[in-house]
Design a protein around this motif. Structure first.
Motif, PDB file in Angstrom:
ATOM      1  N   VAL A  98      37.909 -48.991  32.711  1.00 37.05           N
ATOM      2  CA  VAL A  98      38.855 -48.309  33.606  1.00 37.05           C
ATOM      3  C   VAL A  98      40.052 -47.758  32.842  1.00 37.05           C
ATOM      4  O   VAL A  98      40.373 -46.560  32.922  1.00 37.05           O
ATOM      5  CB  VAL A  98      39.330 -49.247  34.731  1.00 37.05           C
ATOM      6  CG1 VAL A  98      40.434 -48.572  35.554  1.00 37.05           C
ATOM      7  CG2 VAL A  98      38.175 -49.623  35.632  1.00 37.05           C
ATOM      8  N   SER A 101      39.075 -44.962  30.444  1.00 31.54           N
ATOM      9  CA  SER A 101      38.821 -43.684  31.124  1.00 31.54           C
ATOM     10  C   SER A 101      40.126 -43.008  31.514  1.00 31.54           C
ATOM     11  O   SER A 101      40.268 -41.784  31.383  1.00 31.54           O
ATOM     12  CB  SER A 101      37.953 -43.909  32.364  1.00 31.54           C
ATOM     13  OG  SER A 101      36.661 -44.355  32.017  1.00 31.54           O
ATOM     14  N   GLU A 102      41.075 -43.801  31.999  1.00 29.89           N
ATOM     15  CA  GLU A 102      42.363 -43.245  32.406  1.00 29.89           C
ATOM     16  C   GLU A 102      43.114 -42.649  31.215  1.00 29.89           C
ATOM     17  O   GLU A 102      43.737 -41.585  31.326  1.00 29.89           O
ATOM     18  CB  GLU A 102      43.215 -44.326  33.072  1.00 29.89           C
ATOM     19  CG  GLU A 102      42.665 -44.801  34.406  1.00 29.89           C
ATOM     20  CD  GLU A 102      43.437 -45.988  34.964  1.00 29.89           C
ATOM     21  OE1 GLU A 102      43.147 -46.401  36.108  1.00 29.89           O
ATOM     22  OE2 GLU A 102      44.325 -46.517  34.264  1.00 29.89           O
ATOM     23  N   ASP A 105      37.021 -41.730  41.707  1.00 27.73           N
ATOM     24  CA  ASP A 105      35.906 -42.583  42.107  1.00 27.73           C
ATOM     25  C   ASP A 105      35.751 -42.561  43.621  1.00 27.73           C
ATOM     26  O   ASP A 105      36.669 -42.175  44.352  1.00 27.73           O
ATOM     27  CB  ASP A 105      36.140 -44.026  41.654  1.00 27.73           C
ATOM     28  CG  ASP A 105      35.928 -44.197  40.157  1.00 27.73           C
ATOM     29  OD1 ASP A 105      34.915 -43.707  39.651  1.00 27.73           O
ATOM     30  OD2 ASP A 105      36.784 -44.816  39.504  1.00 27.73           O
ATOM     31  N   TYR A 122      44.369 -45.049  43.117  1.00 26.36           N
ATOM     32  CA  TYR A 122      43.660 -46.289  42.797  1.00 26.36           C
ATOM     33  C   TYR A 122      44.670 -47.402  42.543  1.00 26.36           C
ATOM     34  O   TYR A 122      45.675 -47.210  41.852  1.00 26.36           O
ATOM     35  CB  TYR A 122      42.793 -46.068  41.559  1.00 26.36           C
ATOM     36  CG  TYR A 122      42.183 -47.323  40.976  1.00 26.36           C
ATOM     37  CD1 TYR A 122      41.047 -47.885  41.526  1.00 26.36           C
ATOM     38  CD2 TYR A 122      42.765 -47.936  39.870  1.00 26.36           C
ATOM     39  CE1 TYR A 122      40.483 -49.039  40.987  1.00 26.36           C
ATOM     40  CE2 TYR A 122      42.209 -49.083  39.315  1.00 26.36           C
ATOM     41  CZ  TYR A 122      41.073 -49.632  39.880  1.00 26.36           C
ATOM     42  OH  TYR A 122      40.519 -50.767  39.347  1.00 26.36           O
ATOM     43  N   ASP A 171      45.098 -51.200  41.057  1.00 31.36           N
ATOM     44  CA  ASP A 171      44.474 -52.217  40.224  1.00 31.36           C
ATOM     45  C   ASP A 171      44.371 -53.532  40.971  1.00 31.36           C
ATOM     46  O   ASP A 171      45.359 -54.017  41.525  1.00 31.36           O
ATOM     47  CB  ASP A 171      45.280 -52.404  38.931  1.00 31.36           C
ATOM     48  CG  ASP A 171      44.603 -53.369  37.977  1.00 31.36           C
ATOM     49  OD1 ASP A 171      44.923 -54.573  38.035  1.00 31.36           O
ATOM     50  OD2 ASP A 171      43.747 -52.931  37.185  1.00 31.36           O
ATOM     51  N   HIS A 182      44.519 -42.094  38.320  1.00 35.27           N
ATOM     52  CA  HIS A 182      43.231 -42.590  38.802  1.00 35.27           C
ATOM     53  C   HIS A 182      43.250 -42.590  40.329  1.00 35.27           C
ATOM     54  O   HIS A 182      44.156 -43.147  40.947  1.00 35.27           O
ATOM     55  CB  HIS A 182      42.994 -44.013  38.275  1.00 35.27           C
ATOM     56  CG  HIS A 182      41.584 -44.495  38.473  1.00 35.27           C
ATOM     57  ND1 HIS A 182      41.101 -45.606  37.848  1.00 35.27           N
ATOM     58  CD2 HIS A 182      40.555 -44.023  39.230  1.00 35.27           C
ATOM     59  CE1 HIS A 182      39.835 -45.818  38.196  1.00 35.27           C
ATOM     60  NE2 HIS A 182      39.495 -44.851  39.043  1.00 35.27           N
TER      61      HIS A 182
END
Length: 265
Positions: A175, A178-179, A187, A249, A251, A261
């Motif tokens: 994660v 990717s960020e 996603d 998103y 966490d 994200h």
């Protein structure tokens, strides 16, 4: 008399050979189209100009000269059926590069295009892009370790930052990795359906071809990476259908919202 006739025959043979060589060279030159062929050369050829490229401005067309947008198809999008569908749609709208013809889009399928000595090597990405000048990169279903491959590309950049945007969708990679390697990550907010103990992440009424087309259309107008600011969420929202809602998103461990994200329902 015999000498004159002999010279005539020699000159005739030489002329015929010269014309044949010229004809062969010309034909060979007409058939060969390299990756460096410009968009203007493509538009002047007998090939039909892809739908979306008909609408771009002269400034954008000039910017795209000699460039490619790399599309990496990973987990969930690398089946023969998916690759065929996505490639066909990309070709109709933007033109897909092949050995026979140039095109704006360069498609790479994991793991088929990343095999080294019989083993899957996503780190091979840098080698695959070595001879290309990119205007952007889009990744669907990133495999584990792809962010490391992109970070190597970043290390080669003059200021440690890629001069083009990178969009990541439905990543299966780390994660945070990717960020850090993408302008944004998107996603699906999984509605887990449990059937005989199996969790599925099927996205209902979703067309991955459309989000690809929307993303590339926006990418070629950007001409630079996106900024991680408050406008980023609105940008991502426009890539999806109006009935989809994009949120940030969060966490699960820290409870912190990500800057770049996002998830959608």
């Amino acid at each position: 008399m015999l000498k004159i006739k002999s010279n005539f025959i020699k000159n005739t043979v030489f002329t015929f050979a010269l014309l044949s060589a010229f004809s062969f060279t010309a034909c060979k030159g007409e058939k060969k189209l390299t990756a460096s062929t410009t968009l203007s050369q493509v538009s002047k050829s007998k090939e039909t100009v892809p739908a979306k490229l008909k609408k771009i401005s002269p400034e954008t067309k000039a910017y795209l000269e000699g460039k490619n947008i790399a599309v990496v198809l990973g987990y969930g999008y690398n089946s023969e059926e998916s690759v065929q569908k996505l490639t066909q749609n990309l070709n109709e709208n933007f033109g897909v590069e092949t050995e026979e013809k140039p095109g704006l889009i360069s498609v790479f399928v994991y793991p088929a295009d990343f095999m080294v000595a019989g083993r899957e090597r996503i780190s091979h990405l840098a080698d695959r892009l070595e001879d290309k000048t990119l205007a952007g990169m889009i990744i669907l279903g990133a495999p584990e370790g792809l962010h490391i491959a992109i970070s190597k590309l970043q290390d080669k950049a003059e200021d440690g930052k890629l001069p083009y945007p990178v969009f990541t969708f439905f990543s299966q990679d780390d994660v945070l990795g990717s960020e850090s390697s993408s302008d944004f990550v998107l996603d699906y907010a999984h509605k887990a359906d449990v059937i005989d103990g199996e969790v599925t992440d099927f996205i209902p009424d979703f067309d991955e071809s459309q989000i690809l087309i929307n993303s590339i259309s926006q990418m070629i107008e950007l001409r630079q990476p996106l900024k991680a600011d408050n406008n980023l969420l609105d940008f991502v929202q426009k890539l999806l259908d109006k009935n989809r809602t994009v949120t940030r998103y969060i966490d699960g461990e820290t409870g912190l919202q990500s800057i770049n994200h996002f998830i959608f329902e």
